[in-house]
Design an enzyme around this catalytic site. Structure first.
Site, PDB file in Angstrom:
ATOM      1  CE1 TYR A  16      -3.460  -2.737   0.617  1.00  0.00           C
ATOM      2  CE2 TYR A  16      -2.419  -3.132   2.737  1.00  0.00           C
ATOM      3  CZ  TYR A  16      -3.319  -3.496   1.763  1.00  0.00           C
ATOM      4  OH  TYR A  16      -4.082  -4.619   1.934  1.00  0.00           O
TER       5      TYR A  16
ATOM      6  CE1 TYR B  46      -8.690  -5.119   1.628  1.00  0.00           C
ATOM      7  CE2 TYR B  46      -8.781  -6.372   3.676  1.00  0.00           C
ATOM      8  CZ  TYR B  46      -8.120  -6.008   2.516  1.00  0.00           C
ATOM      9  OH  TYR B  46      -6.888  -6.546   2.235  1.00  0.00           O
TER      10      TYR B  46
ATOM     11  CG  ASP C   5     -14.166 -11.204   6.439  1.00  0.00           C
ATOM     12  OD1 ASP C   5     -13.448 -11.549   7.408  1.00  0.00           O
ATOM     13  OD2 ASP C   5     -13.729 -10.605   5.436  1.00  0.00           O
TER      14      ASP C   5
ATOM     15  CE  LYS D 230      -6.398  -7.812   9.519  1.00  0.00           C
ATOM     16  NZ  LYS D 230      -7.388  -7.870   8.447  1.00  0.00           N
TER      17      LYS D 230
HETATM   18  C1  LIG Z   1      -7.450  -8.222   6.968  1.00  0.00           C
HETATM   19  C2  LIG Z   1      -8.756  -8.721   6.490  1.00  0.00           C
HETATM   20  C3  LIG Z   1      -8.847  -9.717   5.504  1.00  0.00           C
HETATM   21  C4  LIG Z   1      -7.634 -10.275   4.793  1.00  0.00           C
HETATM   22  O1  LIG Z   1      -6.785 -10.963   5.641  1.00  0.00           O
HETATM   23  P1  LIG Z   1      -5.267 -11.224   5.187  1.00  0.00           P
HETATM   24  O2  LIG Z   1      -4.724 -12.090   6.272  1.00  0.00           O
HETATM   25  O3  LIG Z   1      -4.605  -9.887   5.117  1.00  0.00           O
HETATM   26  O4  LIG Z   1      -5.298 -11.902   3.869  1.00  0.00           O
HETATM   27  C5  LIG Z   1     -10.099 -10.182   5.166  1.00  0.00           C
HETATM   28  N1  LIG Z   1     -11.205  -9.699   5.733  1.00  0.00           N
HETATM   29  C6  LIG Z   1     -11.158  -8.742   6.681  1.00  0.00           C
HETATM   30  C7  LIG Z   1     -12.426  -8.257   7.295  1.00  0.00           C
HETATM   31  C8  LIG Z   1      -9.938  -8.197   7.074  1.00  0.00           C
HETATM   32  O5  LIG Z   1      -9.892  -7.221   7.986  1.00  0.00           O
END
Ligand SMILES: *Cc1c(COP(=O)(O)O)cnc(C)c1O
Length: 422
Positions: A9, A137, A240, A269
């Site tokens: 980025y 996202y 997600d 995460k």
């Molecule tokens: C960070 C994130 C992702 C992607 O995860 P990566 O480990 O960076 O591939 C997907 N969805 C959400 C909501 C995120 O915050």
């Protein structure tokens, strides 16, 4: 001398030399110069226990002596089996099956692929598109880029390359909104489903907190309503929880605020406390059992090399144990109290001409400005005060490690405010 490392980025023409991190402890990391910075972002929201947590570090060391890696194809090992059981225990009732992968993006790819194949196996191959939300996202791989906000979501240049999906407006009703206000958001969602449900496999959402798309915070009633709409239109619901999982919104999972069980849920995460990259895609019996059948098409053809990595599973188990034994949900309540008091209740900040909105949810707070230019220089300003902030777009936010002390939390909020109330 320029470094061969290509940073994420980053605009190459204007990038500054990246400070070199040599270590870290608790909520702070240390630079080569000896300078320490209080990390207000816990390294893209994953280092929930802070740096160098002795129990997490030891878990990795102990596991490294036993087994660093083995394929999950046709084999199993104790850490993967135990972690899968733990994830089933702590996630909403009904998510009984766990597919491991190595990052949040891949976890989401798995979820989407699972949803499409689910409908295919039920004789509805035409249900092969996703329904996503504006401001979403879901990651940076191609499949994920295609379900990020197509306008503001930083991937618009790739629109010719990406598959086309459906989008509903981002929900606008805040956390404590009444059902009338939420009904407007749900009506917008219903209208897309009404028109396109024949080709929609799954509705994807970051429940309660749309994170990287601008920290949009919404109502648990929206999750409940989305659950009902998905059932009505034979569409799978995918949460997600890569960013929201493990306490970020104030409950262990955002889904817990609504008592809603998605058909598929993705975690990453915070899963390993940030100590190793890993992800889990959980599915209900209904989804899983659809894959039981005689045809070759019934196999789920996916298998990242490092799925179920023993080191990652072992440290995830330790992370979860620390989270529960040390009652992190209480720590998050305490952090939330400071965020509300220091940011939300500050009239001068909220009425500052550059400030469009101030929002807090769990251990997340954001000051949204009216123009991204108002945040130019904010990161350097914070660094001078010993705080690592990394604003993006119109959003100056904090997602601290949960072990951040009250004094350090106040240092973060004070620094964020000081940028405006100089
Ligand atoms: C960070 C994130 C992702 C992607 O995860 P990566 O480990 O960076 O591939 C997907 N969805 C959400 C909501 C995120 O915050």
């Amino acid at each position: 001398m320029t470094s061969p490392v290509w940073h994420p980025y980053t605009h190459l023409l204007t990038q500054q030399a990246a400070p070199k991190v040599v270590g870290g402890e608790g909520p702070r990391f240390t630079l080569e110069s000896g300078e320490t910075l209080l990390d207000a972002t816990c390294s893209w929201w994953c280092m929930i226990h802070g740096y160098a947590h002795p129990r997490l570090v030891n878990a990795i060391k102990e596991q490294a002596d036993v087994l660093c890696h083995v394929m999950l194809g046709g084999l199993i090992h104790e850490p993967a089996e135990r972690l899968a059981r733990e994830l089933v225990r702590i996630t909403p009732t009904g998510l009984n099956h766990v597919f491991f992968s190595d990052s949040g993006s891949v976890g989401m790819e798995v979820a989407m692929k699972m949803a499409v194949q689910y409908h295919h196996l039920r004789g509805k191959p035409e249900k092969h598109r996703m329904l996503s939300l504006m401001k979403a996202y879901h990651g940076d791989t191609s499949g994920c880029m295609a379900v990020c906000d197509p306008e503001e979501g930083m991937h618009s240049l790739f629109s010719g390359y990406l598959p086309r999906h459906h989008f509903a407006p981002a929900p606008r009703a805040p956390y404590d909104a009444g059902s009338d206000e939420v009904a407007r958001d749900l009506a917008a969602l219903r209208s897309v489903l009404e028109r396109h449900h024949q080709d929609i496999a799954a509705l994807l959402m970051e429940p309660l907190l749309q994170a990287a798309g601008g920290l949009n915070m919404t109502s648990p009633l929206y999750l409940k309503g989305a659950r009902e709409l998905c059932d009505e239109y034979d569409v799978l619901l995918v949460f997600d929880e890569v960013a929201t999982g493990f306490g970020r919104t104030g409950r262990l999972f955002a889904a817990d605020h609504a008592g809603a069980t998605p058909d598929i849920m993705v975690l990453s995460k915070g899963l390993t406390g940030g100590y190793l990259g890993h992800a889990a895609t959980l599915a209900t019996d209904r989804v899983h059992d659809t894959f039981i059948g005689k045809s070759p098409l019934h196999a789920f053809m996916h298998g990242p090399t490092f799925m179920g990595n023993p080191l990652a599973c072992r440290v995830a188990l330790e992370s979860l144990a620390v989270f529960e034994e040390e009652n992190y949900l209480e720590k998050i309540v305490a952090l939330n109290r400071v965020l509300c008091e220091a940011l939300l209740d500050d009239e001068a900040l909220r009425h500052h001409p550059q400030v469009a909105d101030v929002r807090v949810q769990g251990a997340t707070a954001v000051i949204e400005v009216t123009d991204a230019a108002h945040l130019e220089g904010a990161a350097a300003f914070a660094r001078d005060r010993g705080v690592w902030l990394r604003p993006f777009g119109r959003w100056l936010y904090t997602m601290p490690a949960y072990i951040t002390s009250e004094a350090d939390m106040r240092l973060i909020t004070h620094t964020m405010k000081a940028w405006f109330l100089k």
